[in-house]
Design a protein around this motif. Structure first.
Motif, short mmCIF file in Angstrom:
data_model
loop_
_atom_site.label_atom_id
_atom_site.label_comp_id
_atom_site.label_asym_id
_atom_site.label_seq_id
_atom_site.Cartn_x
_atom_site.Cartn_y
_atom_site.Cartn_z
N MET A 1 35.68 36.68 39.27
CA MET A 1 36.60 35.54 39.21
C MET A 1 35.92 34.30 39.80
O MET A 1 35.09 34.42 40.69
CB MET A 1 37.88 35.85 39.98
CG MET A 1 38.94 34.76 39.82
SD MET A 1 40.38 34.99 40.88
CE MET A 1 40.96 36.58 40.31
N LYS A 2 36.31 33.15 39.29
CA LYS A 2 35.82 31.88 39.83
C LYS A 2 36.98 31.04 40.32
O LYS A 2 38.14 31.27 39.96
CB LYS A 2 35.02 31.13 38.77
CG LYS A 2 33.73 31.84 38.37
CD LYS A 2 32.85 30.98 37.51
CE LYS A 2 31.52 31.68 37.22
NZ LYS A 2 30.62 30.85 36.41
N ALA A 3 36.66 30.06 41.14
CA ALA A 3 37.71 29.24 41.75
C ALA A 3 38.56 28.53 40.70
O ALA A 3 39.77 28.36 40.89
CB ALA A 3 37.06 28.21 42.69
N GLU A 4 37.94 28.12 39.59
CA GLU A 4 38.70 27.46 38.52
C GLU A 4 39.76 28.38 37.95
O GLU A 4 40.88 27.95 37.65
CB GLU A 4 37.76 27.00 37.40
CG GLU A 4 36.82 25.88 37.79
CD GLU A 4 35.55 26.38 38.44
OE1 GLU A 4 34.66 25.56 38.74
OE2 GLU A 4 35.43 27.62 38.67
N LEU A 5 39.41 29.66 37.78
CA LEU A 5 40.37 30.61 37.22
C LEU A 5 41.50 30.86 38.21
O LEU A 5 42.68 30.93 37.82
CB LEU A 5 39.66 31.93 36.88
CG LEU A 5 40.54 33.02 36.25
CD1 LEU A 5 41.17 32.52 34.96
CD2 LEU A 5 39.72 34.28 36.01
N TRP A 6 41.16 31.00 39.51
CA TRP A 6 42.20 31.19 40.51
C TRP A 6 43.16 30.00 40.53
O TRP A 6 44.38 30.17 40.59
CB TRP A 6 41.59 31.40 41.90
CG TRP A 6 42.63 31.52 42.96
CD1 TRP A 6 43.18 30.51 43.70
CD2 TRP A 6 43.30 32.72 43.37
NE1 TRP A 6 44.15 31.00 44.55
CE2 TRP A 6 44.24 32.35 44.37
CE3 TRP A 6 43.20 34.05 43.00
CZ2 TRP A 6 45.06 33.29 45.00
CZ3 TRP A 6 44.02 34.99 43.63
CH2 TRP A 6 44.92 34.60 44.62
N HIS A 7 42.59 28.80 40.46
CA HIS A 7 43.42 27.59 40.47
C HIS A 7 44.37 27.58 39.26
O HIS A 7 45.55 27.23 39.39
CB HIS A 7 42.53 26.35 40.44
CG HIS A 7 43.28 25.06 40.54
ND1 HIS A 7 43.87 24.61 41.70
CD2 HIS A 7 43.56 24.11 39.59
CE1 HIS A 7 44.47 23.44 41.48
NE2 HIS A 7 44.30 23.13 40.20
N SER A 8 43.87 27.98 38.10
CA SER A 8 44.72 28.01 36.91
C SER A 8 45.81 29.07 37.04
O SER A 8 46.94 28.85 36.61
CB SER A 8 43.88 28.27 35.65
OG SER A 8 43.35 29.59 35.63
N HIS A 9 45.47 30.21 37.65
CA HIS A 9 46.49 31.24 37.88
C HIS A 9 47.58 30.72 38.82
O HIS A 9 48.77 30.99 38.62
CB HIS A 9 45.85 32.49 38.48
CG HIS A 9 45.02 33.26 37.49
ND1 HIS A 9 44.23 34.33 37.87
CD2 HIS A 9 44.87 33.12 36.16
CE1 HIS A 9 43.63 34.81 36.80
NE2 HIS A 9 43.99 34.10 35.75
N ALA A 10 47.16 30.01 39.85
CA ALA A 10 48.12 29.50 40.83
C ALA A 10 49.04 28.45 40.22
O ALA A 10 50.15 28.24 40.72
CB ALA A 10 47.38 28.91 42.03
N ARG A 11 48.61 27.80 39.14
CA ARG A 11 49.41 26.76 38.51
C ARG A 11 50.42 27.32 37.50
O ARG A 11 51.30 26.59 37.04
CB ARG A 11 48.50 25.76 37.78
CG ARG A 11 47.57 24.99 38.69
CD ARG A 11 46.79 23.93 37.91
NE ARG A 11 47.70 22.86 37.45
CZ ARG A 11 48.00 22.64 36.18
NH1 ARG A 11 47.49 23.40 35.22
NH2 ARG A 11 48.82 21.66 35.85
N GLU A 12 50.27 28.58 37.15
CA GLU A 12 51.12 29.15 36.11
C GLU A 12 52.59 29.16 36.53
O GLU A 12 52.93 29.51 37.66
CB GLU A 12 50.68 30.58 35.79
CG GLU A 12 49.34 30.66 35.06
CD GLU A 12 48.90 32.07 34.82
OE1 GLU A 12 49.60 33.01 35.28
OE2 GLU A 12 47.85 32.27 34.17
N GLU A 13 53.42 28.79 35.59
CA GLU A 13 54.86 28.83 35.81
C GLU A 13 55.40 30.18 35.35
O GLU A 13 54.80 30.84 34.50
CB GLU A 13 55.55 27.70 35.03
CG GLU A 13 55.16 26.30 35.50
CD GLU A 13 55.59 26.03 36.93
OE1 GLU A 13 56.64 26.59 37.35
OE2 GLU A 13 54.90 25.27 37.62
N PRO A 14 56.54 30.62 35.90
CA PRO A 14 57.11 31.89 35.46
C PRO A 14 57.40 31.89 33.96
O PRO A 14 57.69 30.84 33.37
CB PRO A 14 58.42 31.98 36.27
CG PRO A 14 58.22 31.08 37.44
CD PRO A 14 57.34 29.97 36.95
#
Length: 364
Positions: A1-14
């Motif tokens: 995993m990379k930081a960009e992917l984690w950031h995108s996961h954290a932005r996901e709405e339900p």
């Protein structure tokens, strides 16, 4: 995993919750419309994560550990270890908490698809990465451990172990890293040839992180008795928290189990217009436990599959055959079979003892 992917996961709405329809509305739909409705319900139910007692306890302990480490003296800090057998959901539990912590740390920057940027020094810009999540590979050594961290941050991964160590230490400052989560920590290479060096490296990284008031979290399977926990220096700083599936042996456990199922009811039953309150928490509570042995992920899958079957056969309430016929993962199947065999053995033993007692009574 990379930081960009984690950031995108954290932005996901339900996943969007679908509308609720009456029985009459559902039966009046065309086959195509009904299929669309059932698909939306299935996807939404699949996305759900249900609260359970150990989740709240674990999240609170993790938060307290991070907060305590922020105010303790600089240097090596407390390490938090979450341990559970496969399938309990330990990584999911920690991930839920970590996502929330990350969103709080980056604040309004979560609204942007780009990783936030800050100035470690005047005129110098770098990504603000308050959290690093590392997924370890099998038998990970020092270089592979460092590689996982550096790849997450987009750094070069070539060079000697010493140069990589310096790069990791520099990254802690440059990116304001305050939380390092090592998933599958049991995969670290702790065999005799390299094990001591790997454990020393974990201690070194924890010290470097602690100098910045950060926290290291280990997530692993069956860590009890693992060299990580048996290392005296790590053990002196380790807060070890084992978690397991939900039980039903005591009155408290049974109450928690029913409360957990009631919480699922609140989300699922509105989409089953013929279902009555207490269907899961009361009527089917023992059966659901027998099929899942209290593994939260298996419970969610079982209820979801049963609800889908109830909609497809137009009964619109979960029945015994829906629960018994739902196809679950192999772990759940094996454990259910073992549980059934155990009950049969106990029943046979009781019958045998009763027969012996009856024979003795007759002999008298």
């Amino acid at each position: 995993m990379k930081a960009e992917l984690w950031h995108s996961h954290a932005r996901e709405e339900p996943y969007p919750q679908p509308g609720i329809h009456t029985l009459e509305e559902l039966r009046a739909m065309s086959p195509a419309a009904r299929m669309r409705v059932l698909r939306a319900q299935r996807l939404w139910m699949t996305s759900l994560q249900f609260d359970w007692p150990q989740q709240h306890r674990l999240h609170q302990m993790l938060t307290e550990c991070v907060e305590d480490n922020e105010v303790l003296g600089h240097g090596a800090k407390e390490i938090f270890a979450v341990d559970a057998e496969y399938g309990v959901g330990k990584s999911t539990l920690v991930r839920q908490w970590a996502i929330r912590l990350y969103r709080e740390a980056v604040g309004e920057a979560i609204d942007s698809p780009q990783i936030p940027v800050w100035e470690p020094r005047p005129g110098v810009h770098a990504h603000h990465v308050p959290l690093v999540w590392v997924n370890l590979a099998s038998a990970a050594n020092i270089k592979e451990f460092n590689t996982a961290i550096l790849e997450y941050l987009g750094y070069p991964v070539s060079g000697t172990i010493r140069s990589m160590n310096l790069r990791v230490a520099d990254a802690l400052d440059r990116h304001r890293i305050r939380l390092l989560i090592i998933d599958d920590a049991h995969l670290l290479n702790t065999r005799p040839m390299q094990g001591h060096d790997v454990l020393d490296h974990i201690k070194h990284i924890n010290t470097e992180l602690g100098e910045r008031d950060g926290t290291m979290i280990l997530v692993g399977a069956q860590l009890d008795g693992h060299p990580i926990l048996e290392d005296p220096q790590i053990g002196a700083r380790l807060r070890y928290v084992p978690i397991g599936p939900m039980g039903i042996d005591t009155a408290t456990e049974r109450s928690q189990w029913q409360h957990f199922l009631y919480g699922i009811e609140q989300r699922i039953l509105p989409y089953l217009p013929r279902a009555q309150p207490g269907l899961l928490a009361g009527q089917h509570a023992p059966r659901i436990w027998r099929r899942t042995q209290g593994y939260v992920g298996d419970v969610a899958e079982l209820v979801r599959r049963a609800a889908r079957a109830a909609a497809e056969d137009d009964r619109w309430t979960i029945t015994v055959d829906h629960l018994e016929n739902a196809d679950l993962k192999e772990r759940a199947k094996r454990h259910a079979m073992a549980e059934q065999r155990h009950k049969e053995q106990v029943a046979q033993a009781m019958a045998k003892n009763a027969k012996k007692s009856a024979a003795k009574q007759a002999a008298r």
